[in-house]
Design a protein around this motif. Structure first.
Motif, PDB file in Angstrom:
ATOM      1  N   PHE A 128       0.656  -1.274  -0.023  1.00 48.42           N
ATOM      2  CA  PHE A 128       0.000   0.168   0.172  1.00 48.42           C
ATOM      3  C   PHE A 128       0.792   1.115  -0.020  1.00 48.42           C
ATOM      4  O   PHE A 128       0.568   2.201   0.602  1.00 48.42           O
ATOM      5  CB  PHE A 128      -0.903   0.058   1.209  1.00 48.42           C
ATOM      6  CG  PHE A 128      -2.149  -1.107   0.979  1.00 48.42           C
ATOM      7  CD1 PHE A 128      -3.105  -0.858  -0.069  1.00 48.42           C
ATOM      8  CD2 PHE A 128      -1.937  -2.354   1.214  1.00 48.42           C
ATOM      9  CE1 PHE A 128      -4.089  -1.909  -0.390  1.00 48.42           C
ATOM     10  CE2 PHE A 128      -2.853  -3.369   1.163  1.00 48.42           C
ATOM     11  CZ  PHE A 128      -3.813  -3.035   0.416  1.00 48.42           C
ATOM     12  N   ASN A 173      -4.396  -2.576  -8.988  1.00 45.05           N
ATOM     13  CA  ASN A 173      -4.344  -1.197  -9.381  1.00 45.05           C
ATOM     14  C   ASN A 173      -3.198  -0.827 -10.068  1.00 45.05           C
ATOM     15  O   ASN A 173      -3.257  -0.063 -11.245  1.00 45.05           O
ATOM     16  CB  ASN A 173      -4.440  -0.069  -8.267  1.00 45.05           C
ATOM     17  CG  ASN A 173      -5.975   0.103  -7.794  1.00 45.05           C
ATOM     18  OD1 ASN A 173      -6.951  -0.663  -8.433  1.00 45.05           O
ATOM     19  ND2 ASN A 173      -6.193   1.017  -6.927  1.00 45.05           N
ATOM     20  N   ARG A 197     -15.145  -3.846  -7.351  1.00 44.75           N
ATOM     21  CA  ARG A 197     -14.835  -4.201  -8.357  1.00 44.75           C
ATOM     22  C   ARG A 197     -15.771  -5.324  -9.131  1.00 44.75           C
ATOM     23  O   ARG A 197     -15.364  -5.915 -10.163  1.00 44.75           O
ATOM     24  CB  ARG A 197     -13.516  -5.136  -8.051  1.00 44.75           C
ATOM     25  CG  ARG A 197     -12.265  -3.969  -8.018  1.00 44.75           C
ATOM     26  CD  ARG A 197     -10.923  -4.795  -8.051  1.00 44.75           C
ATOM     27  NE  ARG A 197      -9.851  -3.708  -8.187  1.00 44.75           N
ATOM     28  CZ  ARG A 197      -9.349  -3.420  -9.183  1.00 44.75           C
ATOM     29  NH1 ARG A 197      -9.603  -3.647 -10.298  1.00 44.75           N
ATOM     30  NH2 ARG A 197      -8.327  -2.401  -8.979  1.00 44.75           N
ATOM     31  N   VAL A 250     -14.931  -4.071   0.942  1.00 43.77           N
ATOM     32  CA  VAL A 250     -15.426  -3.358  -0.016  1.00 43.77           C
ATOM     33  C   VAL A 250     -15.390  -3.808  -1.371  1.00 43.77           C
ATOM     34  O   VAL A 250     -16.141  -3.549  -2.620  1.00 43.77           O
ATOM     35  CB  VAL A 250     -14.800  -2.084  -0.200  1.00 43.77           C
ATOM     36  CG1 VAL A 250     -15.123  -0.953   1.115  1.00 43.77           C
ATOM     37  CG2 VAL A 250     -13.467  -1.765  -0.456  1.00 43.77           C
ATOM     38  N   VAL A 251     -14.371  -4.747  -1.709  1.00 44.70           N
ATOM     39  CA  VAL A 251     -13.906  -5.097  -2.906  1.00 44.70           C
ATOM     40  C   VAL A 251     -14.997  -5.951  -3.705  1.00 44.70           C
ATOM     41  O   VAL A 251     -15.276  -5.478  -4.986  1.00 44.70           O
ATOM     42  CB  VAL A 251     -12.715  -6.317  -3.158  1.00 44.70           C
ATOM     43  CG1 VAL A 251     -12.538  -6.868  -4.535  1.00 44.70           C
ATOM     44  CG2 VAL A 251     -11.648  -5.598  -2.446  1.00 44.70           C
ATOM     45  N   CYS A 303     -10.897   2.400  -7.290  1.00 43.01           N
ATOM     46  CA  CYS A 303     -12.048   1.777  -6.200  1.00 43.01           C
ATOM     47  C   CYS A 303     -12.832   3.112  -5.389  1.00 43.01           C
ATOM     48  O   CYS A 303     -13.985   2.716  -5.231  1.00 43.01           O
ATOM     49  CB  CYS A 303     -11.425   1.076  -5.323  1.00 43.01           C
ATOM     50  SG  CYS A 303     -10.836  -0.711  -6.155  1.00 43.01           S
ATOM     51  N   THR A 326      -7.381   5.077  -7.530  1.00 46.56           N
ATOM     52  CA  THR A 326      -7.431   5.186  -6.095  1.00 46.56           C
ATOM     53  C   THR A 326      -7.859   3.741  -5.525  1.00 46.56           C
ATOM     54  O   THR A 326      -8.305   2.905  -6.042  1.00 46.56           O
ATOM     55  CB  THR A 326      -8.795   6.115  -5.700  1.00 46.56           C
ATOM     56  OG1 THR A 326      -9.955   5.465  -6.239  1.00 46.56           O
ATOM     57  CG2 THR A 326      -8.453   7.390  -6.277  1.00 46.56           C
ATOM     58  N   CYS A 327      -7.688   3.763  -4.096  1.00 48.80           N
ATOM     59  CA  CYS A 327      -7.877   2.508  -3.382  1.00 48.80           C
ATOM     60  C   CYS A 327      -8.873   2.646  -2.174  1.00 48.80           C
ATOM     61  O   CYS A 327      -8.758   4.012  -1.698  1.00 48.80           O
ATOM     62  CB  CYS A 327      -6.509   1.986  -2.632  1.00 48.80           C
ATOM     63  SG  CYS A 327      -6.805   0.713  -1.468  1.00 48.80           S
ATOM     64  N   SER A 328      -9.967   2.027  -2.102  1.00 48.38           N
ATOM     65  CA  SER A 328     -10.714   2.368  -0.791  1.00 48.38           C
ATOM     66  C   SER A 328     -10.964   1.070   0.072  1.00 48.38           C
ATOM     67  O   SER A 328     -11.867   1.211   0.824  1.00 48.38           O
ATOM     68  CB  SER A 328     -12.019   2.535  -1.355  1.00 48.38           C
ATOM     69  OG  SER A 328     -12.597   1.319  -1.979  1.00 48.38           O
ATOM     70  N   ILE A 329      -9.773   0.301   0.187  1.00 53.21           N
ATOM     71  CA  ILE A 329      -9.685  -0.633   1.079  1.00 53.21           C
ATOM     72  C   ILE A 329      -9.925  -0.314   2.647  1.00 53.21           C
ATOM     73  O   ILE A 329     -10.428  -0.949   3.122  1.00 53.21           O
ATOM     74  CB  ILE A 329      -8.593  -1.641   0.751  1.00 53.21           C
ATOM     75  CG1 ILE A 329      -8.787  -3.143   1.449  1.00 53.21           C
ATOM     76  CG2 ILE A 329      -7.299  -0.952   1.254  1.00 53.21           C
ATOM     77  CD1 ILE A 329      -9.343  -3.974   0.401  1.00 53.21           C
ATOM     78  N   GLN A 352      -8.228 -10.781  -7.486  1.00 53.82           N
ATOM     79  CA  GLN A 352      -8.583 -10.679  -5.835  1.00 53.82           C
ATOM     80  C   GLN A 352      -8.720 -11.928  -5.335  1.00 53.82           C
ATOM     81  O   GLN A 352      -8.343 -11.939  -4.221  1.00 53.82           O
ATOM     82  CB  GLN A 352     -10.056  -9.815  -5.941  1.00 53.82           C
ATOM     83  CG  GLN A 352     -10.371  -8.717  -5.383  1.00 53.82           C
ATOM     84  CD  GLN A 352      -9.069  -7.630  -5.590  1.00 53.82           C
ATOM     85  OE1 GLN A 352      -8.132  -7.933  -5.173  1.00 53.82           O
ATOM     86  NE2 GLN A 352      -9.002  -6.438  -6.133  1.00 53.82           N
ATOM     87  N   PHE A 367      -2.509   4.410  -6.323  1.00 52.65           N
ATOM     88  CA  PHE A 367      -2.630   3.939  -4.752  1.00 52.65           C
ATOM     89  C   PHE A 367      -3.140   2.420  -4.916  1.00 52.65           C
ATOM     90  O   PHE A 367      -3.720   2.148  -5.688  1.00 52.65           O
ATOM     91  CB  PHE A 367      -3.607   4.659  -4.055  1.00 52.65           C
ATOM     92  CG  PHE A 367      -3.167   6.388  -4.059  1.00 52.65           C
ATOM     93  CD1 PHE A 367      -2.861   6.961  -2.929  1.00 52.65           C
ATOM     94  CD2 PHE A 367      -3.876   7.178  -5.190  1.00 52.65           C
ATOM     95  CE1 PHE A 367      -2.321   8.201  -2.994  1.00 52.65           C
ATOM     96  CE2 PHE A 367      -3.471   8.272  -5.172  1.00 52.65           C
ATOM     97  CZ  PHE A 367      -2.885   9.189  -4.005  1.00 52.65           C
ATOM     98  N   GLY A 368      -2.615   1.795  -3.732  1.00 55.18           N
ATOM     99  CA  GLY A 368      -3.338   0.514  -3.560  1.00 55.18           C
ATOM    100  C   GLY A 368      -2.555  -0.775  -4.085  1.00 55.18           C
ATOM    101  O   GLY A 368      -1.404  -0.668  -4.035  1.00 55.18           O
ATOM    102  N   CYS A 369      -3.440  -1.818  -4.375  1.00 54.97           N
ATOM    103  CA  CYS A 369      -2.632  -3.250  -4.633  1.00 54.97           C
ATOM    104  C   CYS A 369      -2.152  -3.070  -5.840  1.00 54.97           C
ATOM    105  O   CYS A 369      -2.134  -2.520  -6.920  1.00 54.97           O
ATOM    106  CB  CYS A 369      -3.723  -4.109  -4.257  1.00 54.97           C
ATOM    107  SG  CYS A 369      -4.991  -3.884  -5.557  1.00 54.97           S
TER     108      CYS A 369
HETATM  109 FE1  SF4 Z   1      -6.783  -2.681  -4.682  1.00 57.43          FE
HETATM  110 FE2  SF4 Z   1      -8.985  -3.391  -3.114  1.00 57.43          FE
HETATM  111 FE3  SF4 Z   1      -7.417  -1.129  -2.913  1.00 57.43          FE
HETATM  112 FE4  SF4 Z   1      -9.312  -1.697  -4.989  1.00 57.43          FE
HETATM  113  S1  SF4 Z   1      -9.783  -1.566  -2.828  1.00 57.43           S
HETATM  114  S2  SF4 Z   1      -7.383  -0.626  -5.161  1.00 57.43           S
HETATM  115  S3  SF4 Z   1      -9.052  -3.584  -5.230  1.00 57.43           S
HETATM  116  S4  SF4 Z   1      -6.875  -3.144  -2.485  1.00 57.43           S
END
Ligand code: SF4
Ligand code: 5AD
Length: 456
Positions: free
Chosen positions: A4, A33, A186, A181-182, A98, A65-68, A217, A28-30
């Protein structure tokens, strides 16, 4: 495996820079992304845009963006607030990924100067959305495609590393863990055909890639729409492509972790000695509340299969501390699990309530202070486990792929099949090239990396 940190893809060079439309993209994120960004960069470049390194130099500023967790989401809004002044200079802003999918048109309310909001399943429509943007449209959305069977095909992927590349094999998630949230950002699971995955892997091998990372995922709930290959068979088939020396896959769900994955690793040497298997908690009660649909013992059975493999397989995991209702005894079970499994790496997070998820309605019963305390304890215990695990490599000769050079330290940066960093020195006058493979003897260990000497 999640990482992250903020990753900026390197800018593409172009001789006609003076009159070109330019864009800046921050991710940002995984890894999903990061890879999506490679596709976005490829598409924009194909549409005549040039990537630049700063917001100031760009006509179009994009955030993937990421919202995890809440913190990841806040980062994006902080970024957007920081750059209000750039709007006055006529720059356009787009929010992808996300947070875009989750917040949708609300983003226009929170950051009115944003002109484009698009979730990952709509990137196929980016060229069309860019045209509308150029025509001056102020509120363009791509949000409705989460259920699409089409995955974003990768014709224009601008891979940022010439040796190691990602291939998406499955998008979305149908698991609906209580905290996550995935499935909302997604969408439902859609697998790519094995024919299409293997064709992409072959093209990558043909252009000199030696390492492939299969992404999803939930990679191991892969279902070939053509019914030709199981996940383990696909993994093996990618590993058998001539020229491919390393295959990784991430991320796996314990529910779908089958024994044939370990058998494939046993049978095909290019499949890396590493499995990332997120457990989330060591307590069966918490796992039940999280709707993970397995127990501690069930998880440990999968670990015993991995431990019984012919080669030692490194294991890493994800853990959430402070899920609503997690008692001190539950937390203690997570700690004992770490010792039992002997992970080589743990990504641990404080529980963060997320919009739309079932757990958001549970009272967030653990204080932030308590979450921090548990996280701290967990990381300290894990550090000791890793200190011991890593020290066991001293004296071994491991093959590394060269990732780069640390000239200040006079070291070459390498990565082992087990995904461990092994920095080394060499007696040769010419340093080994990035992307090359060579054997290295381990001389020193730390809890997160190894140090060694190239075997002449
Ligand atoms: Fe990746 Fe999950 Fe973040 Fe989306 S919410 S960017 S899928 S880690
Ligand atoms: N709060 C904290 N961590 C979370 N993760 C997913 N959702 C949340 C949440 N709401 C963690 C899980 C997952 C990793 C990618 O992020 O551990 O495996």
């Amino acid at each position: 495996m999640p990482d992250f940190t903020i990753l900026d893809a390197p800018p593409q060079q172009n001789a006609n820079a003076a009159h070109q439309k330019t864009f800046y993209l921050e991710t940002f994120g995984c890894q999903m992304n990061v890879h999506d960004s490679e596709k976005v960069i490829g598409t924009l470049t194909q549409q005549g845009y040039q990537q630049v390194e700063t917001e100031e130099a760009a006509d179009l500023i994009l955030y993937n963006t990421c919202s995890i967790r809440d913190k990841a989401e806040q980062k994006v809004f902080n970024r957007l607030n920081d750059y209000k002044k750039l709007v006055r200079q006529g720059k356009r802003f787009g929010v992808l990924g996300c947070v875009a999918q989750q917040e949708g048109e609300h983003i226009f309310e929170r950051a009115p100067y944003v002109s484009l909001v698009s979730g990952s399943a709509s990137y196929r429509k980016l060229p069309e959305m860019l045209v509308r943007l150029e025509q001056g449209e102020k509120r363009i959305t791509g949000l409705d495609d989460r259920q699409t069977e089409e995955t974003f095909e990768t014709e224009f992927t601008a891979r940022s590393n010439p040796h190691r590349g990602y291939i998406t094999i499955i998008e979305g998630c149908d698991k609906f863990c209580a905290y996550c949230v995935v499935p909302y950002t997604r969408g439902k699971e859609r697998s790519r055909t094995s024919t299409s995955v293997l064709a992409e892997a072959q093209r990558m091998a043909d252009s000199g890639y030696t390492e492939i990372q299969l992404l999803g995922q939930n990679v191991n709930s892969y279902r070939d729409p053509e019914r030709k290959k199981s996940f383990a068979e696909l993994l093996a088939a990618v590993g058998e492509i001539p020229g491919i020396r390393r295959v990784r896959f991430t991320t796996s769900h314990p529910r779908d972790f089958t024994r044939d994955i370990v058998e494939a690793i046993d049978a095909v040497p290019s499949l890396c000695d590493h499995v990332h298997l997120p457990v989330q908690s060591g307590s069966s009660d918490v796992l039940h509340m999280m709707q993970r649909e397995y127990t501690r013992d069930w998880y440990l059975e999968r670990i015993s299969w991995i431990k019984a493999a012919k080669r030692p397989i490194s294991m890493t995991t994800d853990i959430i501390v402070g899920f609503p209702g997690e008692t001190p005894a539950d937390f203690e079970q997570t700690i004992t699990l770490l010792h039992e499994v002997q992970y080589d790496g743990v990504f641990a997070f404080k529980y963060s309530p997320r919009p739309n998820t079932p757990a958001v309605n549970l009272p967030d019963s653990i204080s932030d202070e308590m979450k921090s305390e548990r996280l701290q304890i967990l990381l300290e215990r894990q550090r000791e486990i890793q200190r011991q695990n890593y020290s066991r490599h001293i004296g071994e000769v491991l093959e590394v792929m060269v990732e780069g050079h640390n000239r200040a330290r006079g070291q070459v940066i390498g990565r082992t099949s087990q995904n461990k960093t092994l920095n080394f020195t060499t007696a040769q006058p010419i340093l080994p090239a990035t992307g090359s493979y060579l054997p290295v003897r381990v001389t020193t260990s730390f809890p997160n990396s190894l140090v060694g000497e190239a075997v002449a």
